[in-house]
Design an enzyme around this catalytic site. Structure first.
Site, PDB file in Angstrom:
ATOM      1  N   ALA A  67       0.789  -1.224   0.000  1.00 44.07           N
ATOM      2  CA  ALA A  67       0.000   0.000   0.000  1.00 44.07           C
ATOM      3  C   ALA A  67       0.825   1.280   0.000  1.00 44.07           C
ATOM      4  O   ALA A  67       0.260   2.364   0.075  1.00 44.07           O
ATOM      5  CB  ALA A  67      -0.934   0.006   1.210  1.00 44.07           C
ATOM      6  N   ASN A 126       2.012  -3.908   8.087  1.00 42.46           N
ATOM      7  CA  ASN A 126       2.990  -4.404   7.112  1.00 42.46           C
ATOM      8  C   ASN A 126       3.841  -3.265   6.573  1.00 42.46           C
ATOM      9  O   ASN A 126       5.011  -3.448   6.232  1.00 42.46           O
ATOM     10  CB  ASN A 126       2.272  -5.078   5.937  1.00 42.46           C
ATOM     11  CG  ASN A 126       1.862  -6.505   6.237  1.00 42.46           C
ATOM     12  OD1 ASN A 126       2.591  -7.246   6.867  1.00 42.46           O
ATOM     13  ND2 ASN A 126       0.684  -6.885   5.797  1.00 42.46           N
ATOM     14  N   HIS A 131      -0.852   6.812   5.249  1.00 42.23           N
ATOM     15  CA  HIS A 131       0.495   6.515   5.739  1.00 42.23           C
ATOM     16  C   HIS A 131       1.359   7.734   5.444  1.00 42.23           C
ATOM     17  O   HIS A 131       1.449   8.162   4.289  1.00 42.23           O
ATOM     18  CB  HIS A 131       1.089   5.293   5.024  1.00 42.23           C
ATOM     19  CG  HIS A 131       0.203   4.083   5.052  1.00 42.23           C
ATOM     20  ND1 HIS A 131       0.050   3.299   6.168  1.00 42.23           N
ATOM     21  CD2 HIS A 131      -0.577   3.539   4.090  1.00 42.23           C
ATOM     22  CE1 HIS A 131      -0.780   2.305   5.896  1.00 42.23           C
ATOM     23  NE2 HIS A 131      -1.182   2.432   4.633  1.00 42.23           N
TER      24      HIS A 131
END
Length: 260
Positions: A112, A181, A211
């Site tokens: 991602a 992750n 993020h």
């Protein structure tokens, strides 16, 4: 190249279906191995050992436990392995076990987030003094089995963003195996688990997963701000992840004219 897929959840089902449709030139679906003999989307499951006999590359889309159990077998059978559950590599013993297995080769999916290639280059130039990744997700998707009732209630009824955990990347990755992750990916890119600080924020108003990665060192200062739509099927994952996997497969199968 014949591609096997382990897992038919929100990631594996999309990857397998797209491969079956011919979305990646010169790649075909060898088969899918799934704990449910009747996976979704009209996909046909096959025994794991049978898939190993026919696949050149196996894509792990089934979670950290599946990677730990099946990863070494895939590599020892001579198949290459593309890992999606990168957070499992926070376990140093598993990391060393996979790197020591073979003759198959290990590849990692970016999942991602982006910017990992630049972070790796910056770390190669000189030590990074500061690396941080802050992940913000829907509050309910971050409730973990290890949380007590008060912690879980705090997230369920949060009215504002709450920082659930902050600490070393390895610690946060292990605490949030389905959501962090990305912290492991950053640590592996810079090849230093100790320099990476990770934080997980629960936001009841978050419609997307974000993020924010910042890093500073001899090469310069970097900031990557990434906002992804969550998966329809699994809110802890981002909708873009299966397409990152397909892009990685394309780079392995058709390696000319791609960024490395």
């Amino acid at each position: 190249m014949r591609i096997g897929v382990i897992g038919a959840g929100s990631i594996g089902a999309v990857v397998a279906a797209k491969l079956r449709e011919g979305a990646v030139p010169r790649a075909e679906l060898a088969g899918i191995s799934h704990k449910d003999p009747n996976p979704p989307d009209g996909l046909h499951a096959m025994p794991f050992d049978e898939m190993l006999d026919t696949a050149d590359l196996v894509v792990e889309c089934a979670g950290q436990q599946a990677l730990a159990t099946l990863g070494p077998r895939i590599l020892d059978a001579g198949c290459d392995l593309l890992i999606v559950s990168v957070g499992a590599l926070a376990d140093q013993q598993l990391f060393e076990r996979l790197l020591g297995a073979g003759p198959g080769a290990v590849h990692l999916s970016t999942g991602a987030i982006g910017g990992l290639d630049l972070l790796a280059a910056a770390a190669a130039m000189g030590p990074l003094h500061h690396v941080e990744i802050v992940t913000t997700k829907r509050a309910g998707s971050l409730i973990q089995p290890w949380m007590d009732d008060d912690q879980a209630r705090r997230l369920r009824h949060a009215a504002a963003p709450v920082e659930v955990m902050r600490g070393p990347a390895r610690t946060v990755t292990e605490a949030f195996p389905a959501s962090a992750n990305v912290a492991a990916s950053v640590a592996l890119a810079v090849r230093d688990w100790d320099v990476v600080e990770a934080a997980v924020v629960a936001d009841p108003a978050a419609e997307r997963t974000s993020h924010v990665i910042t890093a500073e060192g001899a090469a310069g200062h970097y900031r990557f701000d990434i906002t992804n739509q969550p998966s329809f099927r699994t809110p802890t994952s981002s909708r873009v992840v299966p397409y990152a996997v397909l892009s990685a497969i394309d780079g392995l199968v058709n390696p000319k004219g791609v960024f490395r």
